[in-house]
Motif scaffolding. Structure first.
Motif, short mmCIF file in Angstrom:
data_model
loop_
_atom_site.label_atom_id
_atom_site.label_comp_id
_atom_site.label_asym_id
_atom_site.label_seq_id
_atom_site.Cartn_x
_atom_site.Cartn_y
_atom_site.Cartn_z
N ALA A 174 -1.14 0.73 -0.16
CA ALA A 174 -2.25 0.85 -1.10
C ALA A 174 -3.54 0.30 -0.51
N LEU A 175 -3.48 -0.91 0.06
CA LEU A 175 -4.69 -1.53 0.61
C LEU A 175 -5.05 -0.97 1.99
N ASP A 176 -4.05 -0.71 2.81
CA ASP A 176 -4.31 -0.41 4.22
C ASP A 176 -4.14 1.06 4.57
N GLY A 177 -3.78 1.88 3.58
CA GLY A 177 -3.72 3.32 3.79
C GLY A 177 -2.34 3.83 4.12
N PRO A 178 -2.15 5.15 3.97
CA PRO A 178 -0.81 5.74 4.15
C PRO A 178 -0.28 5.66 5.57
#
Length: 328
Positions: A174-178
């Protein structure tokens, strides 16, 4: 439990402290430039500082593998006592500008006492720690600023939360991307290419077979890449267990309101395409069923080995309220 430098596969010029949760393991490098790698949880900062003094008197430099609460909790106290703090450049820059998201402290509801970073570390930089030179190796994934430390003469690799003998670090999609899980896998491959003689992890014991530990870590990390939903669940379980550890459990009738108020749970529910309420209920149910959590005297407790934390030590401000500080 403490594994000291007398262990046959460690050089005599370092001291290793294996610590249960909620603290990360701590590496002390005494010598002309005494240094400490990671400083445990804020609730045990006094213990960390006292241990460091007992083994090396003053600490010149603290190096953080990354900024999660179990790695930076003693920073503020050690800085007050004269130590400089070094951290990976992305995290150093965010702390310098007092970004509200520093350390993911508010996001994860994990307290961190205010500190500053004196030295921003880049990939390939060489640091004199104690009496030896160590190379900074950027290993993003678990956090964007995560780093490892490599001592080539002895083949020592400090890996932070990237891996342990039994685990790999959770990733925050969620915070750091897929692509965070893929990034973590690439970092593990880079560490494996170094062929370390000794792996020094932030949690658990020193692996007796570093090659096998890396093979196992690569396999686990690949699963997180292949199963994004599983990666989200894995992170949620780890975050909740930590919350229970640092609070001496949470009352059973308060656990769902607690979870519903957490940003990390809301984000996890969005990624899993369920409601936060449904995720909270399933998370607690599955952790009870697996015995990762137990109900005792009306409170939910984590069953993993951990050291109690005094409630008053958790009363530190979120980074959004940290004082703005000029250069030291």
């Amino acid at each position: 439990m403490s594994l000291q430098s007398s262990a046959p596969f460690l050089p005599s010029w370092l001291t290793w402290w294996q610590r249960p949760f909620p603290d990360a393991n701590t590496l002390l490098l005494p010598g002309r430039q005494p240094a400490l790698v990671d400083t445990g949880f804020v609730g045990h900062a006094e213990e960390t500082a006292a241990w460091a003094r007992a083994h090396a008197r003053d600490i010149d430099l603290v190096v953080n593998t990354h900024w999660h609460s179990d790695h930076v909790g003693g920073n503020a106290l050690l800085q007050l006592q004269g130590a400089a703090i070094a951290a990976g450049a992305p995290e150093a820059e965010a702390i310098s500008r007092r970004d509200p998201g520093c350390c993911a402290a508010e996001y994860l509801d994990q307290p961190v006492a205010p500190y500053t970073v004196d030295v921003a570390l880049d990939d390939g930089q060489v640091l004199r720690l104690g009496d030896a030179d160590w190379e900074v190796v950027r290993t993003p994934g678990h956090t964007p600023g995560h780093l490892a430390l490599w001592q080539p003469e002895e083949g020592l690799l400090v890996v932070g939360d990237a891996l342990s003998d039994y685990d790999v670090g959770w990733v925050n999609l969620a915070l750091d991307g897929p692509d965070a899980a893929t990034t973590a896998l690439v970092s593990l491959k880079r560490m494996a290419d170094l062929a370390p003689r000794v792996i020094l992890p932030s949690h658990g014991s020193i692996p007796s077979d570093p090659d096998a530990a890396l093979v196992g870590a690569l396999r686990r990390a690949q699963r997180l890449v292949d199963d994004p939903d599983g990666a989200v669940w894995y992170g949620a379980r780890r975050i909740l267990a930590f919350a229970l550890m640092i609070r001496d459990g949470i009352p059973a009738d308060a656990i769902e309101p607690y979870l519903h108020a957490r940003a990390w749970l809301t984000d996890a529910a969005r990624l899993l395409d369920v409601t936060p309420e449904a995720l909270a209920d399933e998370l607690v149910t599955t952790m009870l069923r697996s015995s990762a959590v137990v109900l005792r005297d009306g409170r939910l407790h984590a069953t993993a080995d951990h050291t109690p934390v005094a409630a008053e030590t958790l009363r530190v401000p979120y980074p959004r309220a940290w004082p703005v500080m000029g250069p030291r």
